[in-house]
Design a protein around this motif. Sequence first.
Motif, PDB file in Angstrom:
ATOM      1  N   ASN A 133      59.606 101.929  12.313  1.00  0.00           N
ATOM      2  CA  ASN A 133      59.902 103.291  12.665  1.00  0.00           C
ATOM      3  C   ASN A 133      60.123 103.776  14.094  1.00  0.00           C
ATOM      4  OD1 ASN A 133      60.606 105.826  11.742  1.00  0.00           O
ATOM      5  ND2 ASN A 133      58.573 106.644  11.642  1.00  0.00           N
ATOM      6  N   GLU A 134      60.500 102.629  14.582  1.00  0.00           N
ATOM      7  CA  GLU A 134      60.762 102.898  16.071  1.00  0.00           C
ATOM      8  C   GLU A 134      62.398 102.956  16.411  1.00  0.00           C
ATOM      9  OE1 GLU A 134      57.507 100.045  18.023  1.00  0.00           O
ATOM     10  OE2 GLU A 134      59.624  99.863  18.424  1.00  0.00           O
ATOM     11  N   TRP A 135      62.819 104.304  16.918  1.00  0.00           N
ATOM     12  CA  TRP A 135      64.244 104.832  16.922  1.00  0.00           C
ATOM     13  C   TRP A 135      64.762 104.907  18.495  1.00  0.00           C
ATOM     14  CZ3 TRP A 135      66.914 103.912  12.550  1.00  0.00           C
ATOM     15  CH2 TRP A 135      66.296 103.847  11.532  1.00  0.00           C
ATOM     16  N   ARG A 136      65.686 104.424  18.610  1.00  0.00           N
ATOM     17  CA  ARG A 136      66.310 104.334  20.033  1.00  0.00           C
ATOM     18  C   ARG A 136      67.832 104.597  20.121  1.00  0.00           C
ATOM     19  NH1 ARG A 136      64.378 102.212  24.883  1.00  0.00           N
ATOM     20  NH2 ARG A 136      62.793 100.883  24.071  1.00  0.00           N
ATOM     21  N   TYR A 137      68.223 105.693  20.470  1.00  0.00           N
ATOM     22  CA  TYR A 137      69.681 105.873  20.538  1.00  0.00           C
ATOM     23  C   TYR A 137      70.433 105.304  21.716  1.00  0.00           C
ATOM     24  CZ  TYR A 137      74.067 108.564  21.906  1.00  0.00           C
ATOM     25  OH  TYR A 137      75.235 108.888  22.312  1.00  0.00           O
ATOM     26  N   GLY A 138      71.486 104.568  21.383  1.00  0.00           N
ATOM     27  CA  GLY A 138      72.293 103.493  22.483  1.00  0.00           C
ATOM     28  C   GLY A 138      73.616 104.285  22.684  1.00  0.00           C
ATOM     29  N   SER A 139      73.712 104.718  24.198  1.00  0.00           N
ATOM     30  CA  SER A 139      74.672 105.509  24.470  1.00  0.00           C
ATOM     31  C   SER A 139      76.073 104.921  24.780  1.00  0.00           C
ATOM     32  CB  SER A 139      74.185 106.161  26.019  1.00  0.00           C
ATOM     33  OG  SER A 139      74.485 105.073  26.707  1.00  0.00           O
ATOM     34  N   GLY A 140      76.214 103.596  24.613  1.00  0.00           N
ATOM     35  CA  GLY A 140      77.346 102.804  24.952  1.00  0.00           C
ATOM     36  C   GLY A 140      77.396 102.810  26.516  1.00  0.00           C
ATOM     37  N   ASP A 141      76.560 103.249  27.271  1.00  0.00           N
ATOM     38  CA  ASP A 141      76.746 103.168  28.782  1.00  0.00           C
ATOM     39  C   ASP A 141      75.836 102.249  29.378  1.00  0.00           C
ATOM     40  OD1 ASP A 141      78.666 105.164  29.056  1.00  0.00           O
ATOM     41  OD2 ASP A 141      77.687 106.535  30.345  1.00  0.00           O
ATOM     42  N   ALA A 142      76.250 101.542  30.525  1.00  0.00           N
ATOM     43  CA  ALA A 142      75.331 100.801  31.284  1.00  0.00           C
ATOM     44  C   ALA A 142      74.875 101.566  32.461  1.00  0.00           C
ATOM     45  CB  ALA A 142      75.777  99.524  31.584  1.00  0.00           C
TER      46      ALA A 142
END
Length: 659
Positions: A504-513
Motif C-alpha cells: 500500500n505504498e503509492w508514489r506519483y511519477g511525474s514523467g520529469d527528471a
Amino acid sequence: MVDRNGWARDHPVLTGSLQRPPAAFLEQANVTDSDIYDEFDERWPECWERAADLLAWDQPYETVLEDEDAPFYRWFADGQLNAAENCIDRHLENGRKTHTAIRWEGKHGERETYTYRDLYVATNEFAAALRSLGVDADDVVTIYLPMIPELPIAMLACARIGAPHSVVFAGLSADALATRMDAADSEYLVTCDGYYRRGDAFNQKSKADNARLEVDQDVRTVVVDRLGEEMPHVLGDDEYDYHDLQRKFAGETVDPVSRDAEDMLFLMYTSGTTGEPKGVVHTTGGYLSHVAWTTQAVLDVKPEDTYWCAADIGWITGHSYIVYGPLALGTTTVMYEGTPDYPDRDRLWEIVDRNAVDIFYTAPTAIRAFMKWGESYPNEHDLSSLRLLGTVGEPISPRPWQWYYEHVGNEECPIVDTWWQTETGAVTISTLPGVDEMKPGAAGPGLPGIDVQIVDDDGTEVEAGDSGYLTIAQPWPGMARTLYSGDDRFREEYWERFSNPEENEWRYGSGDAATIDDDGYITVLGRVDDVINVSGRRLGTMEIESAITDVDGVAEAAVVGRSSESNGTDIYAYVSTESGHSVDESGMSEMIERSIETAIGPMAKPKSILFTPELPKTRSGKIMRRLLEAVANGEELGDTSALRNPEIVGEIQAEIREE
Ligand code: WTA
C-alpha cells in the motif's frame, strides 16, 4: 542511470547561490512563518484545512483525506461547495461589488473591465442560457475560445450549474477538437466566429464546423461574435449567437448548484506517452483549495492586488492562475489577448505600467525573448508597481532568471520558479517567497505538505547532487483524480512504475527528471517520457509521429527534442519514406507540416525535418529515439553496436553536419 531518452547524459546543472528576497517584500508577505514546513509535516493531512478554509463551503467537510482506494484519493469528500459562488458571489459582500474582477486587454488596444458584479451578471445570464439549451449538471461543455472575456465567463457559468468544462486551446486544429469532444461525449460547444492572430483575422468557426462534422454526437453550439463585420458567419441548425442569448436571458439569475467536493469541475486534455491525449479530471473542492492556497502563499496575491498571469486560459496555467486562483481570492486578474511583441516589444511593460500590476507570472520562453530584445523595452516604462515575479512551464536557467530579476523586477521583487503540471492542478514545487531564499536555476523544495522525492530506477531516493525521477510520495488536494478515459490508464500512466501496491505504498511519477542539491532545492531537467516541452507547451511525440506517418509515402517517423536557446526545445523529425518512393523533399516536408497542422495545430510543426533511408533500430525492431535525440543535439553516442543497422547513424550524422 541512463534513461531511454538519455536525459541523464551530461546535463550540467548550473544554479546560482542562495539569495534572500528583498526585505521590503518580506515585511508584507502573506506567509512568513518558517515553521510552516514542520507544521504541515506534523499535521498532515489535516494541514490542508488551511487551504480549504480559504473557501466558502455550503456544507463543511468533516474528513480531510480518504485514502482507502489509493491511488484514487478523495479530499474533503463529505463537503459541498460551488466553484463559481466561491469565485464570484461571495465577493459581492463587503463592498467588493465594484472591485474589478477581470481587466481585459485586447490585441488591438481594446479594453474591458468586469467588476465582480458584472461578472456575476454575465455568468448568471450565460448559465441560464446554457440551461435553456439543455445543459445539466455533469454534462461536459467544450469551450473553444481564444483569450476573450467570454472564455472565463463560460467556464464559470458551467461551474455555476455543475457542468464540467473542457476547454480546448483555440490554436488546436479541428481534428484535435473533434477527438476531445468525442472522448468526452460532449454535446455542447462554445466557440466564436474568429479572432486576431498575428494581426490577421483568423476563422475559428470553420474549424469548429469541421470538428462538428467529425464527431458522432449532435452538438449544440454557441458562437461568440468577436469580429463582427470582419468575419461574417451564418448560424446553422443547433447554433446560437452568444449575444442573442445574453439579451434573451438578461437579468436572469441561476442558483449555484452545490457540488460534492469530489465532483468534477473540469477536464483538461494534455499530451501523454501514447497518441491519445489524456483527459485529466479535476474536482471541485481539492482543486480549488489547492489553487487558492498557492495563489496566496506562493504568488503572494492579496485581494487589492492587480495580478497578471500572461498565459493562455486554454492550458492548465490559465485555468488555475488566471481564472480560479485569483478570482477565488477576490483579486483583479488581468487577461491579455495579444502577443508580447505587438504592436511593439514593449507591449507587456506598457500593460504593467498602465494597470499598475503588482504580480507578474510568465514562462521562461517569454523571458528569453525579452532578454534577446534587450532591456530598453522594460526600461521605457514604470514597472515600480511590481512586487513579485513568477515563472512556470519550463526550467529557467540562471542567466534569464538574473535578467528578469534586474530588468523587470529592479532587484526589488522575489522570483518564484514554480514547478507543476496539468496533473498536479496547482503549484507543487517552489520557494515560498516570504520564507525561503531563492536560488536562480532551481525551483526550490516541495511546498509544505508536498512530499517530492527524486528517486532512482528502484524507487530509492538519490543522494544530493544526483539526478533521478521526480516523484511525489503523498497525495495532495489539487491532484488529478483520474483520466476521463478510465482509471486503468490513470494507474498505468502515473502510479505503476514507482508504487508498491502490496505494501500500500503509492508514489506519483511525474514523467520529469530532476536533481536535488544539499539545500533540498530541486532543479528540473526535463521530461523522461515521450513528451516534449516546446516553449512551455507540452506536445506528445507519438501524436506528431502519427500525423507524419499519415502522409502518403512516409514509412516511419521519429520525433525528438533538440535543445534550443530560444524555445527550450525544438521539434526535430526524422522521416524515412516508403522504398521506391521518390521524394521531392520540399514537397513532402510541406505535406508533413500540413498534416501536423491538421491533426494537432501549427505549434506542433517541426523546426527541422530530416529524411533518411532508414531509422536506427534495435534488433527487436524498436526505433532508438534516444540515439536520434543525441544525434540531433550533437552529443556523444557511445556504443551503437547493439543496433540492427548501425551504419545508418553515421549517415544521419553526416547529413546533420551538412545542414
Ligand atoms: C514542465 C504546466 C521546469 C515539466 C504548468 C512539467 C517545468 C511540464 C516547470 C508540465 C518549472 C513546468 N521548471 N519544468 N518551473 N513548470 N515544467 O502540464 O516538464 O503544461 O512536467 O503544466 O512542464 O506541463 P503542463
